[in-house]
Design a protein around this motif. Sequence first.
Motif, PDB file in Angstrom:
ATOM      1  N   VAL A   3       3.516  -3.671  -6.005  1.00  0.00           N
ATOM      2  CA  VAL A   3       2.902  -4.915  -6.486  1.00  0.00           C
ATOM      3  C   VAL A   3       3.347  -5.231  -7.923  1.00  0.00           C
ATOM      4  O   VAL A   3       3.809  -6.354  -8.186  1.00  0.00           O
ATOM      5  N   ARG A  51       0.807  -1.234   0.000  1.00  0.00           N
ATOM      6  CA  ARG A  51       0.000   0.000   0.000  1.00  0.00           C
ATOM      7  C   ARG A  51       0.831   1.270   0.000  1.00  0.00           C
ATOM      8  O   ARG A  51       0.361   2.314  -0.457  1.00  0.00           O
ATOM      9  N   ASP A  78      -6.106  -9.599  -2.393  1.00  0.00           N
ATOM     10  CA  ASP A  78      -6.793  -9.493  -3.693  1.00  0.00           C
ATOM     11  C   ASP A  78      -6.091  -8.459  -4.579  1.00  0.00           C
ATOM     12  O   ASP A  78      -5.928  -8.665  -5.781  1.00  0.00           O
ATOM     13  N   ALA A  79      -5.665  -7.349  -3.973  1.00  0.00           N
ATOM     14  CA  ALA A  79      -4.976  -6.311  -4.759  1.00  0.00           C
ATOM     15  C   ALA A  79      -3.657  -6.850  -5.302  1.00  0.00           C
ATOM     16  O   ALA A  79      -3.273  -6.550  -6.441  1.00  0.00           O
ATOM     17  N   ASP A 137      -4.609  -9.158  -8.151  1.00  0.00           N
ATOM     18  CA  ASP A 137      -5.058  -8.343  -9.294  1.00  0.00           C
ATOM     19  C   ASP A 137      -3.864  -7.652  -9.964  1.00  0.00           C
ATOM     20  O   ASP A 137      -3.877  -7.409 -11.172  1.00  0.00           O
ATOM     21  N   GLY A 138      -2.854  -7.331  -9.175  1.00  0.00           N
ATOM     22  CA  GLY A 138      -1.675  -6.662  -9.716  1.00  0.00           C
ATOM     23  C   GLY A 138      -0.681  -7.610 -10.351  1.00  0.00           C
ATOM     24  O   GLY A 138       0.381  -7.182 -10.796  1.00  0.00           O
ATOM     25  N   VAL A 164      -8.409  -7.922   1.401  1.00  0.00           N
ATOM     26  CA  VAL A 164      -8.399  -6.840   0.400  1.00  0.00           C
ATOM     27  C   VAL A 164      -6.980  -6.658  -0.158  1.00  0.00           C
ATOM     28  O   VAL A 164      -6.774  -6.539  -1.382  1.00  0.00           O
ATOM     29  N   ALA A 165      -5.983  -6.668   0.733  1.00  0.00           N
ATOM     30  CA  ALA A 165      -4.590  -6.487   0.284  1.00  0.00           C
ATOM     31  C   ALA A 165      -4.137  -7.683  -0.561  1.00  0.00           C
ATOM     32  O   ALA A 165      -3.430  -7.516  -1.563  1.00  0.00           O
ATOM     33  N   PRO A 225       2.729   2.515  -4.795  1.00  0.00           N
ATOM     34  CA  PRO A 225       1.879   1.913  -5.827  1.00  0.00           C
ATOM     35  C   PRO A 225       2.663   1.069  -6.839  1.00  0.00           C
ATOM     36  O   PRO A 225       2.089   0.234  -7.525  1.00  0.00           O
TER      37      PRO A 225
END
Length: 288
Positions: free
Chosen positions: A129, A123, A173-174, A177-178, A170-171, A126
């Motif tokens: 990831v 986080r 999943d991010a 996704d990344g 959430v982290a 940016p």
Amino acid sequence: MNGEVLRTVNGLPQWDRCAVMGVVNVTPDSFSDGGRFFDPATAVKRGLTLVAEGADLVDVGGESTRPGAQRVDEAEELRRVLPVVRALAGEGVVVSVDTMRAGVAEQAVAAGARLVNDVSGGRADPRMVPTVAAAGVPFVVMHWRGQSADMNDRAVYTDVVREVTDELRVALDAAVDGGIAPDRLIIDPGLGFAKQAGHDLTLVAALRALGAELGRPMLVAASRKRFLGRVLAGAPDAAPPPARERDAATAAVSTLAARDGAWAVRVHEVRASADAVRLVHAVERAAR
Ligand code: PMM
């Protein structure tokens, strides 16, 4: 998900028990060992000593994250971390780099680091990831609510286990996704980060449930933290023992974490935790 699966991290050796990650902070100001290993040669020597004492991997960090800490700039962080990572990796040590910066992660991996340990869980920067995804190395996603300077203000929970689990999801999943492969992700409840002592204890009590719910290998980093000081102090108004007198309590948490299925424990003093995880493994084998 069974215990076998939760021990496997794509890109790292597979240990048949909870692993021990030894800590080398190349900083002047970390809360428990700041200044002791600030010189690169001393830091490398410390890393090799930790391996000789039973560490399976060594986590090298160049920025203190203690509550209230101010950030160092990237050039300084690189100057601290890179020679130590390069030398330890050159000696065959499995090295992890503890950083919130993509640029540091990238160069540390190029210097031989095999794991990126980001207390912000991707986080803070940016670019982290995508950088880790491109490097194809495993990534520790720690529970984090903001920079150390004011993180204690964020230690507000209604149900700490539920909220930490949900925020970690959430982290995770991010990260997926990344572009980071799910089998390269490790979770960490982030003991002491935006948490009061009671929150940390509740999380330690819930490690098994947390790991099972998120279905990823789990790193537990209780070493010398404030909540141990609070427990050892006894009375609420008593002074806690200094950080370096919390190693027996740290090893006790290592025992609990190993018993609750942690993939690894991150500790400053390795010997006692190395014994603890081996004992837990022997007990578990005897119970089969
Ligand atoms: N804690 C610290 C530093 N790095 N990394 C992970 N994954 N989890 C932690 O809880 C964690 C960390 C702060 O402790 P230190 O200054 O003693 O290293």
